[in-house]
Design an enzyme around this catalytic site. Structure first.
Site, PDB file in Angstrom:
ATOM      1  CD  GLU A  91      10.654  33.408  64.420  1.00 22.06           C
ATOM      2  OE1 GLU A  91       9.400  33.461  64.393  1.00 22.06           O
ATOM      3  OE2 GLU A  91      11.317  32.742  63.614  1.00 22.06           O
ATOM      4  CE  LYS A 107      10.785  31.093  56.569  1.00 20.49           C
ATOM      5  NZ  LYS A 107      10.903  29.870  57.413  1.00 20.49           N
TER       6      LYS A 107
END
Length: 412
Positions: A208, A335
């Site tokens: 990430e 999410k």
């Protein structure tokens, strides 16, 4: 609305930021063509809605051709002709078509891809920005989020040198544009510090975009981040850590940084960190089924910091409600691919906000360049966006989208 009904829906297999297959959906109306793509996690919780993968030899079994087929042959015929502004109705129809609790029949990746494409088409029909359309259907007040910038990765996301999975920094100073600038400058300052201390290899990045230095202790990483913050003069910076404790939990114990912890021992470790560093949140400090551990640390630290549930809550309405009643967590990781539809994601966020929880809209390790998350964070007014480091195109795309939204909001 006549003229804006769905004309066609088509799925395709594309690659995510890890180089593995994921879903892209292309939906057309008279207003245009709307494209959505779906991310995929690495450290996934067992309570998430289930992706559908092909198995077999291609892409090591991770192909999504079955999910694409479900979009083209099962979902699309049922949705063509429908009004994309009826988000809840369409999401409910897909849930019924799937017929399982965890969306494992059609695949949460297939369903979410269509759901987000429908959302974008709804905004197109209304001729408003996506964040504004989200706020309209959710009945929320749009707010620009604080960028929670990822600086260092460990655990399953990094090289494995440090067990804590993510170290994020939030600079609560000025506009979003200013927060992003200050946070990014500090990120690059940390790069310089790591280069000087450990050599250039230490600034390789994880999944990430966070650095993966050869450091084994959580405190050592925090000291490096504090050094970068001091060097750049950031006095309003706060830190969030993602322990991802399910990844080091085995047989009722936590095997962390070379030690064997019970619940109390690990809680004491976190408490000492919070006394020493400006930490405002700990994500998944205990394993996803360790409600006793979560409740204990929420009682000890919850008045001062966010105890943030990811795997333990899985963007699931029932689990959020149960957690609130039992005093487990006081903040939510949101999410969309854990829930599987836009409508369920919105409901989960609103439920958490009703409990006065902070809500952190968060990316996955396997991302795409779709910027839907940025609009979601703004439209729902959650206040926080975790989109990774200010590095790697699929992460930066989200932050850049908020910069554009910041200007859009000034013009409305």
């Amino acid at each position: 609305m006549i003229g804006h009904n769905i004309k066609s829906i088509r799925g395709r297999e594309i690659l995510d930021s890890k180089g593995y297959p994921t879903i892209e959906v292309e939906l057309s109306t008279e207003a245009g063509v709307f494209v959505a793509s779906v991310p995929s996690g690495t450290s996934t919780g067992k309570y998430e809605a289930k992706e559908l993968r092909d198995g077999g030899d291609k892409y090591f079994g991770r192909g999504v051709q079955k999910a694409v087929q479900n979009i083209d042959q099962i979902i699309a015929p049922k949705l063509v002709g429908k009004n994309p502004q009826e988000q809840q109705e369409i999401d409910n129809l897909m849930i019924e078509l799937d017929g399982t609790i965890d969306k494992s029949q059609l695949g949460a990746n297939a369903i979410l891809g269509v759901s987000v494409a429908v959302l974008k088409a709804g905004a197109g029909a209304e001729n408003v920005p996506l964040w504004q359309w989200i706020a309209q259907i959710a009945k929320t007040k749009p707010v620009l989020p604080f960028p929670c910038l990822l600086y260092v990765e460990g655990g399953m996301h990094g090289r494995g040198d440090v067990d804590t999975q993510e170290f994020m920094v939030v600079i609560e100073d000025g506009s979003f544009k200013e927060q992003l600038r200050l946070g990014t400058e500090t990120y690059h300052t940390l790069r310089e510090i790591l280069n000087k201390k450990f050599g250039k290899a230490s600034t390789n990045v994880g999944l990430e975009g966070g650095f993966t230095p050869p450091v084994q202790e959580t405190e050592d990483v925090l000291d490096l981040i504090m050094e970068a913050l001091k060097k750049t003069g950031q006095k309003k910076a706060k830190i969030i850590i993602d322990a991802a404790a399910s990844t080091f939990f085995r047989n009722g114990r936590y095997y962390f940084e070379g030690e064997d912890f019970n619940q109390q021992g690990l809680s004491d470790f976190y408490t000492k960190l919070c006394q020493k560093y400006p930490i405002i949140g700990i994500e998944d400090p205990f394993a996803e089924d360790d409600w006793v551990g979560f409740r204990g640390i929420t009682q000890v630290l919850g008045q001062n910091i966010n105890i943030i549930g990811d795997d333990v809550l899985a963007t699931n309405l029932q689990r959020i409600e149960e957690a609130q009643k039992k005093g487990v967590c006081n903040a939510l990781i949101l999410k969309p691919n854990q829930a599987g539809t836009v409508s369920e994601t919105i409901k989960a966020a609103k439920l958490a906000l009703e409990h006065n929880w902070d809500v952190f809209v968060k990316h996955r390790s396997g991302e795409t360049c779709d910027t839907f998350l940025a609009d979601l964070a703004v439209g729902l007014g959650t206040g926080f966006l975790m989109a990774g480091a200010p590095n790697r195109g699929e992460r930066v795309a989200k932050y850049n989208r908020v910069l554009r939204i910041e200007q859009e909001m000034q013009n409305i």
